[in-house]
Scaffold this motif. Structure first.
Motif, PDB file in Angstrom:
ATOM      1  N   ALA A  19     -79.797  -0.807 -73.788  1.00  0.00           N
ATOM      2  CA  ALA A  19     -80.622  -1.477 -72.779  1.00  0.00           C
ATOM      3  C   ALA A  19     -81.995  -1.830 -73.344  1.00  0.00           C
ATOM      4  O   ALA A  19     -82.533  -2.894 -73.062  1.00  0.00           O
ATOM      5  N   ARG A  20     -82.568  -0.938 -74.152  1.00  0.00           N
ATOM      6  CA  ARG A  20     -83.882  -1.220 -74.745  1.00  0.00           C
ATOM      7  C   ARG A  20     -83.789  -2.371 -75.744  1.00  0.00           C
ATOM      8  O   ARG A  20     -84.679  -3.203 -75.845  1.00  0.00           O
ATOM      9  N   MET A  21     -82.691  -2.434 -76.481  1.00  0.00           N
ATOM     10  CA  MET A  21     -82.527  -3.470 -77.504  1.00  0.00           C
ATOM     11  C   MET A  21     -82.182  -4.838 -76.904  1.00  0.00           C
ATOM     12  O   MET A  21     -82.442  -5.856 -77.527  1.00  0.00           O
ATOM     13  N   ASP A  22     -81.607  -4.860 -75.696  1.00  0.00           N
ATOM     14  CA  ASP A  22     -81.144  -6.109 -75.084  1.00  0.00           C
ATOM     15  C   ASP A  22     -82.223  -7.172 -74.971  1.00  0.00           C
ATOM     16  O   ASP A  22     -81.963  -8.342 -75.201  1.00  0.00           O
ATOM     17  N   GLY A  23     -83.429  -6.799 -74.618  1.00  0.00           N
ATOM     18  CA  GLY A  23     -84.483  -7.786 -74.410  1.00  0.00           C
ATOM     19  C   GLY A  23     -85.258  -8.152 -75.666  1.00  0.00           C
ATOM     20  O   GLY A  23     -86.230  -8.892 -75.587  1.00  0.00           O
ATOM     21  N   MET A  24     -84.838  -7.666 -76.815  1.00  0.00           N
ATOM     22  CA  MET A  24     -85.599  -7.875 -78.049  1.00  0.00           C
ATOM     23  C   MET A  24     -84.977  -8.972 -78.913  1.00  0.00           C
ATOM     24  O   MET A  24     -83.763  -9.133 -78.938  1.00  0.00           O
ATOM     25  N   THR A  25     -85.827  -9.691 -79.628  1.00  0.00           N
ATOM     26  CA  THR A  25     -85.330 -10.647 -80.615  1.00  0.00           C
ATOM     27  C   THR A  25     -84.851  -9.871 -81.841  1.00  0.00           C
ATOM     28  O   THR A  25     -85.162  -8.680 -81.995  1.00  0.00           O
ATOM     29  N   SER A  26     -84.124 -10.541 -82.715  1.00  0.00           N
ATOM     30  CA  SER A  26     -83.630  -9.884 -83.931  1.00  0.00           C
ATOM     31  C   SER A  26     -84.774  -9.319 -84.760  1.00  0.00           C
ATOM     32  O   SER A  26     -84.697  -8.192 -85.247  1.00  0.00           O
ATOM     33  N   MET A  27     -85.841 -10.074 -84.936  1.00  0.00           N
ATOM     34  CA  MET A  27     -86.961  -9.600 -85.755  1.00  0.00           C
ATOM     35  C   MET A  27     -87.698  -8.443 -85.087  1.00  0.00           C
ATOM     36  O   MET A  27     -88.196  -7.559 -85.777  1.00  0.00           O
ATOM     37  N   GLU A  28     -87.768  -8.424 -83.761  1.00  0.00           N
ATOM     38  CA  GLU A  28     -88.383  -7.281 -83.073  1.00  0.00           C
ATOM     39  C   GLU A  28     -87.556  -6.017 -83.301  1.00  0.00           C
ATOM     40  O   GLU A  28     -88.110  -4.937 -83.534  1.00  0.00           O
ATOM     41  N   LYS A  29     -86.235  -6.145 -83.258  1.00  0.00           N
ATOM     42  CA  LYS A  29     -85.360  -5.001 -83.524  1.00  0.00           C
ATOM     43  C   LYS A  29     -85.568  -4.491 -84.950  1.00  0.00           C
ATOM     44  O   LYS A  29     -85.736  -3.296 -85.181  1.00  0.00           O
ATOM     45  N   GLU A  47     -75.941   0.766 -79.658  1.00  0.00           N
ATOM     46  CA  GLU A  47     -75.032  -0.373 -79.723  1.00  0.00           C
ATOM     47  C   GLU A  47     -75.073  -1.130 -81.045  1.00  0.00           C
ATOM     48  O   GLU A  47     -74.416  -2.139 -81.193  1.00  0.00           O
ATOM     49  N   GLY A  48     -75.811  -0.691 -81.991  1.00  0.00           N
ATOM     50  CA  GLY A  48     -75.792  -1.318 -83.301  1.00  0.00           C
ATOM     51  C   GLY A  48     -76.423  -2.702 -83.332  1.00  0.00           C
ATOM     52  O   GLY A  48     -77.024  -3.161 -82.374  1.00  0.00           O
ATOM     53  N   LEU A  49     -76.260  -3.340 -84.469  1.00  0.00           N
ATOM     54  CA  LEU A  49     -76.791  -4.674 -84.715  1.00  0.00           C
ATOM     55  C   LEU A  49     -75.638  -5.627 -84.982  1.00  0.00           C
ATOM     56  O   LEU A  49     -74.561  -5.199 -85.398  1.00  0.00           O
ATOM     57  N   SER A  50     -75.874  -6.909 -84.805  1.00  0.00           N
ATOM     58  CA  SER A  50     -74.863  -7.898 -85.172  1.00  0.00           C
ATOM     59  C   SER A  50     -74.805  -7.961 -86.698  1.00  0.00           C
ATOM     60  O   SER A  50     -75.743  -7.516 -87.378  1.00  0.00           O
ATOM     61  N   PRO A  51     -73.733  -8.506 -87.273  1.00  0.00           N
ATOM     62  CA  PRO A  51     -73.665  -8.634 -88.730  1.00  0.00           C
ATOM     63  C   PRO A  51     -74.857  -9.410 -89.314  1.00  0.00           C
ATOM     64  O   PRO A  51     -75.379  -9.046 -90.365  1.00  0.00           O
ATOM     65  N   ASP A  52     -75.298 -10.458 -88.618  1.00  0.00           N
ATOM     66  CA  ASP A  52     -76.460 -11.226 -89.083  1.00  0.00           C
ATOM     67  C   ASP A  52     -77.732 -10.384 -89.055  1.00  0.00           C
ATOM     68  O   ASP A  52     -78.555 -10.456 -89.963  1.00  0.00           O
ATOM     69  N   SER A  97     -67.739  -7.374 -81.854  1.00  0.00           N
ATOM     70  CA  SER A  97     -68.525  -6.608 -80.901  1.00  0.00           C
ATOM     71  C   SER A  97     -69.648  -5.867 -81.618  1.00  0.00           C
ATOM     72  O   SER A  97     -69.483  -5.398 -82.736  1.00  0.00           O
ATOM     73  N   THR A  98     -70.817  -5.760 -80.962  1.00  0.00           N
ATOM     74  CA  THR A  98     -71.902  -4.948 -81.510  1.00  0.00           C
ATOM     75  C   THR A  98     -71.885  -3.561 -80.888  1.00  0.00           C
ATOM     76  O   THR A  98     -72.813  -2.796 -81.061  1.00  0.00           O
ATOM     77  N   LYS A  99     -70.839  -3.209 -80.156  1.00  0.00           N
ATOM     78  CA  LYS A  99     -70.725  -1.897 -79.525  1.00  0.00           C
ATOM     79  C   LYS A  99     -70.332  -0.868 -80.578  1.00  0.00           C
ATOM     80  O   LYS A  99     -69.176  -0.510 -80.721  1.00  0.00           O
ATOM     81  N   LYS A 100     -71.317  -0.443 -81.331  1.00  0.00           N
ATOM     82  CA  LYS A 100     -71.069   0.531 -82.385  1.00  0.00           C
ATOM     83  C   LYS A 100     -72.313   1.370 -82.583  1.00  0.00           C
ATOM     84  O   LYS A 100     -73.426   0.912 -82.351  1.00  0.00           O
ATOM     85  N   LEU A 101     -72.128   2.589 -82.994  1.00  0.00           N
ATOM     86  CA  LEU A 101     -73.238   3.488 -83.244  1.00  0.00           C
ATOM     87  C   LEU A 101     -73.738   3.266 -84.664  1.00  0.00           C
ATOM     88  O   LEU A 101     -72.940   3.177 -85.598  1.00  0.00           O
ATOM     89  N   THR A 102     -75.040   3.152 -84.826  1.00  0.00           N
ATOM     90  CA  THR A 102     -75.618   2.924 -86.141  1.00  0.00           C
ATOM     91  C   THR A 102     -76.700   3.962 -86.405  1.00  0.00           C
ATOM     92  O   THR A 102     -77.561   4.188 -85.555  1.00  0.00           O
ATOM     93  N   VAL A 103     -76.641   4.592 -87.573  1.00  0.00           N
ATOM     94  CA  VAL A 103     -77.622   5.587 -87.997  1.00  0.00           C
ATOM     95  C   VAL A 103     -78.372   5.008 -89.187  1.00  0.00           C
ATOM     96  O   VAL A 103     -77.762   4.587 -90.168  1.00  0.00           O
TER      97      VAL A 103
END
Length: 127
Positions: A19-29, A47-52, A97-103
């Motif tokens: 939810a926090r990441m949803d409103g952010m641009t790629s560069m903000e993330k 929820e991870g990041l997209s491949p890009d 899907s970006t529904k993945k856990l990322t560490v």
């Protein structure tokens, strides 16, 4: 946002919701992730990041590496079950899907011990 840590402090882990990441641009993330990791924090994305976005994160990280200050990042991702939350149209169109856990953590502090489709096991040191 960052606080000064003493030599005996533990490792800070930032758990960031989708939810926090949803409103952010790629560069903000990317900036939020790198700012945390540069401070020595471990960042876990629900929820991870997209491949890009992952590619851009690695690209930006490479430009910021310096021998004395920042050694880079270690990133591990595993996907959640794709069948339950992916529509038939997404599967037909090949949408990933970006529904993945990322560490994500500092390269000199996190070492992946084991990774499979259900588990990431990592050893985190205090430098």
């Amino acid at each position: 946002m960052a606080e000064v840590k003493g030599p005996d402090d533990g490792v800070q882990i930032d758990l960031i919701s989708g939810a926090r990441m949803d409103g952010m641009t790629s560069m903000e993330k990317i900036r939020m992730i790198l700012d945390g990791v540069r401070d020595g924090d471990i960042v876990i994305l629900e929820e991870g990041l997209s491949p890009d976005e992952e590619s851009k994160l690695i690209e930006v990280t490479m430009t910021e590496i310096s021998p004395d200050e920042f050694n880079g990042i270690e990133i591990e991702t595993y996907p959640r079950s794709e069948t339950s939350d992916t529509s038939i149209l997404d599967r037909i169109m090949g949408t990933e899907s970006t529904k993945k856990l990322t560490v994500i953590g500092p390269a000199n502090q996190i070492e992946t011990l084991h990774k499979d489709e259900n588990l990431i096991s990592a050893l985190v040191s205090r430098k």
